[in-house]
Design a protein around this motif. Structure first.
Motif, PDB file in Angstrom:
ATOM      1  N   LYS A 254       0.820  -1.194   0.000  1.00  0.00           N
ATOM      2  CA  LYS A 254       0.000   0.000   0.000  1.00  0.00           C
ATOM      3  C   LYS A 254       0.861   1.254   0.000  1.00  0.00           C
ATOM      4  CE  LYS A 254      -3.972  -2.011   2.449  1.00  0.00           C
ATOM      5  NZ  LYS A 254      -4.776  -1.981   3.692  1.00  0.00           N
ATOM      6  N   SER A 255       0.271   2.350  -0.445  1.00  0.00           N
ATOM      7  CA  SER A 255       0.973   3.626  -0.418  1.00  0.00           C
ATOM      8  C   SER A 255       1.105   4.121   1.012  1.00  0.00           C
ATOM      9  CB  SER A 255       0.210   4.662  -1.245  1.00  0.00           C
ATOM     10  OG  SER A 255      -1.002   5.009  -0.583  1.00  0.00           O
ATOM     11  N   HIS A 256       1.988   5.092   1.224  1.00  0.00           N
ATOM     12  CA  HIS A 256       2.111   5.700   2.547  1.00  0.00           C
ATOM     13  C   HIS A 256       0.799   6.342   2.977  1.00  0.00           C
ATOM     14  CE1 HIS A 256       6.760   6.101   2.020  1.00  0.00           C
ATOM     15  NE2 HIS A 256       6.408   4.910   2.473  1.00  0.00           N
ATOM     16  N   ALA A 257       0.101   6.972   2.052  1.00  0.00           N
ATOM     17  CA  ALA A 257      -1.175   7.600   2.396  1.00  0.00           C
ATOM     18  C   ALA A 257      -2.182   6.559   2.854  1.00  0.00           C
ATOM     19  CB  ALA A 257      -1.718   8.367   1.195  1.00  0.00           C
ATOM     20  N   GLU A 258      -2.218   5.430   2.173  1.00  0.00           N
ATOM     21  CA  GLU A 258      -3.140   4.359   2.576  1.00  0.00           C
ATOM     22  C   GLU A 258      -2.764   3.788   3.933  1.00  0.00           C
ATOM     23  OE1 GLU A 258      -4.566   2.359  -1.627  1.00  0.00           O
ATOM     24  OE2 GLU A 258      -2.482   2.056  -1.003  1.00  0.00           O
ATOM     25  N   LEU A 259      -1.482   3.621   4.179  1.00  0.00           N
ATOM     26  CA  LEU A 259      -1.053   3.093   5.474  1.00  0.00           C
ATOM     27  C   LEU A 259      -1.361   4.071   6.594  1.00  0.00           C
ATOM     28  CD1 LEU A 259       2.368   1.482   4.491  1.00  0.00           C
ATOM     29  CD2 LEU A 259       0.257   0.291   5.076  1.00  0.00           C
ATOM     30  N   ASP A 260      -1.251   5.358   6.319  1.00  0.00           N
ATOM     31  CA  ASP A 260      -1.577   6.367   7.330  1.00  0.00           C
ATOM     32  C   ASP A 260      -3.040   6.287   7.762  1.00  0.00           C
ATOM     33  OD1 ASP A 260       0.414   7.840   8.440  1.00  0.00           O
ATOM     34  OD2 ASP A 260       0.316   9.499   7.033  1.00  0.00           O
ATOM     35  N   GLU A 261      -3.913   5.915   6.827  1.00  0.00           N
ATOM     36  CA  GLU A 261      -5.347   5.845   7.118  1.00  0.00           C
ATOM     37  C   GLU A 261      -5.762   4.507   7.721  1.00  0.00           C
ATOM     38  OE1 GLU A 261      -7.551   8.315   6.834  1.00  0.00           O
ATOM     39  OE2 GLU A 261      -5.885   9.618   6.275  1.00  0.00           O
ATOM     40  N   ALA A 262      -4.879   3.501   7.657  1.00  0.00           N
ATOM     41  CA  ALA A 262      -5.244   2.147   8.090  1.00  0.00           C
ATOM     42  C   ALA A 262      -5.323   2.068   9.613  1.00  0.00           C
ATOM     43  CB  ALA A 262      -4.229   1.149   7.567  1.00  0.00           C
ATOM     44  N   THR A 263      -6.280   1.314  10.091  1.00  0.00           N
ATOM     45  CA  THR A 263      -6.411   1.070  11.527  1.00  0.00           C
ATOM     46  C   THR A 263      -5.950  -0.330  11.913  1.00  0.00           C
ATOM     47  OG1 THR A 263      -8.708   0.398  11.207  1.00  0.00           O
ATOM     48  CG2 THR A 263      -8.296   2.705  11.783  1.00  0.00           C
ATOM     49  N   ASP A 264      -5.812  -1.212  10.942  1.00  0.00           N
ATOM     50  CA  ASP A 264      -5.332  -2.572  11.177  1.00  0.00           C
ATOM     51  C   ASP A 264      -3.965  -2.739  10.524  1.00  0.00           C
ATOM     52  OD1 ASP A 264      -7.710  -3.396  12.507  1.00  0.00           O
ATOM     53  OD2 ASP A 264      -8.685  -3.649  10.557  1.00  0.00           O
ATOM     54  N   LEU A 265      -3.215  -3.687  11.031  1.00  0.00           N
ATOM     55  CA  LEU A 265      -1.885  -3.957  10.488  1.00  0.00           C
ATOM     56  C   LEU A 265      -1.991  -4.746   9.193  1.00  0.00           C
ATOM     57  CD1 LEU A 265       1.216  -3.850  11.006  1.00  0.00           C
ATOM     58  CD2 LEU A 265       0.976  -6.106  12.074  1.00  0.00           C
ATOM     59  N   ASP A 266      -1.310  -4.282   8.151  1.00  0.00           N
ATOM     60  CA  ASP A 266      -1.175  -5.048   6.913  1.00  0.00           C
ATOM     61  C   ASP A 266       0.209  -5.682   6.942  1.00  0.00           C
ATOM     62  OD1 ASP A 266      -0.980  -6.133   4.413  1.00  0.00           O
ATOM     63  OD2 ASP A 266      -1.380  -4.289   3.309  1.00  0.00           O
ATOM     64  N   ALA A 267       0.259  -6.960   7.343  1.00  0.00           N
ATOM     65  CA  ALA A 267       1.539  -7.661   7.477  1.00  0.00           C
ATOM     66  C   ALA A 267       1.970  -8.338   6.200  1.00  0.00           C
ATOM     67  CB  ALA A 267       1.452  -8.680   8.612  1.00  0.00           C
ATOM     68  N   GLY A 268       1.190  -8.204   5.133  1.00  0.00           N
ATOM     69  CA  GLY A 268       1.579  -8.798   3.868  1.00  0.00           C
ATOM     70  C   GLY A 268       1.838 -10.292   3.993  1.00  0.00           C
ATOM     71  N   ASP A 269       2.783 -10.787   3.214  1.00  0.00           N
ATOM     72  CA  ASP A 269       3.144 -12.202   3.224  1.00  0.00           C
ATOM     73  C   ASP A 269       4.662 -12.313   3.227  1.00  0.00           C
ATOM     74  OD1 ASP A 269       2.513 -15.157   2.731  1.00  0.00           O
ATOM     75  OD2 ASP A 269       3.832 -14.671   1.051  1.00  0.00           O
ATOM     76  N   PRO A 270       5.261 -12.929   4.253  1.00  0.00           N
ATOM     77  CA  PRO A 270       6.725 -12.990   4.321  1.00  0.00           C
ATOM     78  C   PRO A 270       7.364 -13.625   3.089  1.00  0.00           C
ATOM     79  CG  PRO A 270       5.793 -13.547   6.450  1.00  0.00           C
ATOM     80  CD  PRO A 270       4.640 -13.453   5.491  1.00  0.00           C
ATOM     81  N   ALA A 271       6.769 -14.704   2.579  1.00  0.00           N
ATOM     82  CA  ALA A 271       7.350 -15.376   1.415  1.00  0.00           C
ATOM     83  C   ALA A 271       7.301 -14.473   0.184  1.00  0.00           C
ATOM     84  CB  ALA A 271       6.631 -16.690   1.144  1.00  0.00           C
ATOM     85  N   ALA A 272       6.189 -13.758   0.019  1.00  0.00           N
ATOM     86  CA  ALA A 272       6.074 -12.849  -1.127  1.00  0.00           C
ATOM     87  C   ALA A 272       7.057 -11.687  -1.002  1.00  0.00           C
ATOM     88  CB  ALA A 272       4.649 -12.332  -1.235  1.00  0.00           C
ATOM     89  N   LEU A 273       7.272 -11.199   0.218  1.00  0.00           N
ATOM     90  CA  LEU A 273       8.235 -10.117   0.421  1.00  0.00           C
ATOM     91  C   LEU A 273       9.640 -10.592   0.043  1.00  0.00           C
ATOM     92  CD1 LEU A 273       8.386  -7.171   1.600  1.00  0.00           C
ATOM     93  CD2 LEU A 273       9.218  -8.254   3.702  1.00  0.00           C
ATOM     94  N   ALA A 274       9.987 -11.800   0.477  1.00  0.00           N
ATOM     95  CA  ALA A 274      11.302 -12.344   0.147  1.00  0.00           C
ATOM     96  C   ALA A 274      11.455 -12.533  -1.359  1.00  0.00           C
ATOM     97  CB  ALA A 274      11.518 -13.662   0.879  1.00  0.00           C
ATOM     98  N   ALA A 275      10.392 -12.980  -2.016  1.00  0.00           N
ATOM     99  CA  ALA A 275      10.445 -13.144  -3.472  1.00  0.00           C
ATOM    100  C   ALA A 275      10.647 -11.794  -4.162  1.00  0.00           C
ATOM    101  CB  ALA A 275       9.169 -13.810  -3.969  1.00  0.00           C
ATOM    102  N   GLY A 276      10.004 -10.756  -3.639  1.00  0.00           N
ATOM    103  CA  GLY A 276      10.187  -9.421  -4.196  1.00  0.00           C
ATOM    104  C   GLY A 276      11.628  -8.950  -4.057  1.00  0.00           C
ATOM    105  N   HIS A 277      12.222  -9.232  -2.903  1.00  0.00           N
ATOM    106  CA  HIS A 277      13.630  -8.860  -2.710  1.00  0.00           C
ATOM    107  C   HIS A 277      14.533  -9.622  -3.677  1.00  0.00           C
ATOM    108  CE1 HIS A 277      17.521  -8.080  -0.986  1.00  0.00           C
ATOM    109  NE2 HIS A 277      17.682  -9.365  -0.731  1.00  0.00           N
ATOM    110  N   ARG A 278      14.285 -10.911  -3.829  1.00  0.00           N
ATOM    111  CA  ARG A 278      15.127 -11.701  -4.735  1.00  0.00           C
ATOM    112  C   ARG A 278      15.037 -11.172  -6.164  1.00  0.00           C
ATOM    113  NH1 ARG A 278      13.373 -15.898  -1.296  1.00  0.00           N
ATOM    114  NH2 ARG A 278      11.656 -16.465  -2.685  1.00  0.00           N
ATOM    115  N   ARG A 279      13.889 -10.665  -6.530  1.00  0.00           N
ATOM    116  CA  ARG A 279      13.749 -10.083  -7.870  1.00  0.00           C
ATOM    117  C   ARG A 279      14.654  -8.862  -8.049  1.00  0.00           C
ATOM    118  NH1 ARG A 279       8.804  -8.789  -7.405  1.00  0.00           N
ATOM    119  NH2 ARG A 279       8.998  -6.522  -7.325  1.00  0.00           N
ATOM    120  N   LEU A 280      14.911  -8.150  -6.939  1.00  0.00           N
ATOM    121  CA  LEU A 280      15.735  -6.942  -7.014  1.00  0.00           C
ATOM    122  C   LEU A 280      17.230  -7.226  -6.881  1.00  0.00           C
ATOM    123  CD1 LEU A 280      13.740  -4.375  -4.830  1.00  0.00           C
ATOM    124  CD2 LEU A 280      13.472  -4.941  -7.247  1.00  0.00           C
ATOM    125  N   GLU A 281      17.579  -8.403  -6.389  1.00  0.00           N
ATOM    126  CA  GLU A 281      18.994  -8.673  -6.095  1.00  0.00           C
ATOM    127  C   GLU A 281      19.932  -8.434  -7.273  1.00  0.00           C
ATOM    128  OE1 GLU A 281      19.544 -11.707  -2.450  1.00  0.00           O
ATOM    129  OE2 GLU A 281      18.612 -12.621  -4.225  1.00  0.00           O
TER     130      GLU A 281
END
Length: 307
Positions: A254-281
């Motif tokens: 989410k954008s920073h603006a969306e996160l600022d408005e959020a009342t619940d935690l968006d923890a995403g998915d750890p495996a997907a985050l790691a895959a995103g990092h590997r794409r950037l390596e």
């Protein structure tokens, strides 16, 4: 105090750092953090125990990964204007900034068995809101503003200073000047929006180049942004990518603006985050420091390190 030559940016040693401290403390540990400030926790036994438990998770990741560990202080909000909102004047801020580094020094002794290199980082945050920058400072004003906190870090024995979630080059230049005056190594971490640019519109590479031309830090990072957003910034960074030595990703896309408005935690998915990092390596051949930011916890950082 660690020698500059032993710090990860100098050695290239893979180094674990922590995740989204404030979101973890609030949503997973039930901490009350007015103004998103974790630094008051160092003043109570209960708070120090909570912080110790938090750091323990990242020390365990470093051991499993065979990596170094960057212990970074809970001092992102421990600067004059944010401190004043919480009832902390100059003397009280010096006390908590000193106590935060002292806590990290105790933890370095605790973790020394099994982790070869542990650095103690004093964390500086922006004068304004990292998600909604409401004022810009010139370098001289920024240096004067951040110098007292950096002096506290130096006196307490920090190994380096890292300024996180900065949104414009002017404040970054001032932080570097203040750290150099205090005799400490310094890193600058910009945050980027969904288009990969700083909130003030600077392309990431242009911001790095501007800071380097005026007052070069030891290295740069990007924090508080999802890999999808960082990727767009890297596409415009050209030859400046080699100056990046660390990433601390947000869990959410989410954008920073969306996160600022959020009342619940968006923890995403750890495996997907790691895959995103590997794409950037492939775009980041020199990246010894790796951790998380808002929404992440030890699960995300473990996934990034594949342990």
């Amino acid at each position: 105090m660690a020698r500059t030559s032993n710090l990860p940016h100098a050695t290239g040693r893979p180094t674990v750092t922590d995740g989204g401290m404030e979101t973890d403390l609030i949503f997973h540990r039930g901490a009350d953090l007015p103004c998103f400030a974790a630094f008051p926790l160092v003043e109570t036994g209960e708070g120090r125990a909570m912080l110790t438990d938090y750091y323990d998770g990242y020390a365990a990741i470093a051991r499993r990964a065979g990596a170094g560990l960057m212990l970074e202080a809970p001092t992102w909000r421990a600067n004059p204007e944010w401190g004043e909102r919480l009832g902390y004047g100059p003397d009280a801020l010096d006390r908590v900034n000193t106590a935060a580094i002292a806590l990290l020094a105790e933890l370095r002794e605790r973790y020394a068995d099994g982790i070869a290199d542990i650095a103690l980082g004093g964390v500086v945050g922006p004068r304004g809101d990292g998600y909604q920058p409401d004022r810009r400072m010139g370098p001289d004003e920024a240096a004067a503003y951040h110098r007292p906190q950096i002096d506290s870090f130096r006196a307490a024995g920090a190994d380096l200073v890292t300024a996180y979630t900065l949104t414009d080059p002017g404040e970054a230049i001032g932080v570097v000047r203040a750290a150099r005056a205090a005799g400490l190594p310094v890193a600058i971490s910009f945050t980027v929006e969904t288009d990969g640019r700083l909130a003030d519109g600077h392309p990431l590479g242009a911001a790095i180049a501007e800071v380097d031309a005026a007052a070069a830090p030891d290295y740069f990072l990007v924090n508080c942004a999802h890999p999808d957003h960082v990727e767009r910034g890297l596409a415009e960074s050209g030859g400046q990518r080699h100056r990046l030595a660390g990433m601390r990703y947000n869990a959410s896309s989410k954008s920073h603006a969306e996160l600022d408005e959020a009342t619940d935690l968006d923890a995403g998915d750890p495996a997907a985050l790691a895959a995103g990092h590997r794409r950037l390596e492939p775009l980041l051949p020199r990246l010894p420091i790796l951790g998380g930011c808002c929404g992440t916890d030890a699960r995300h950082v473990a996934a990034l390190w594949n342990v």
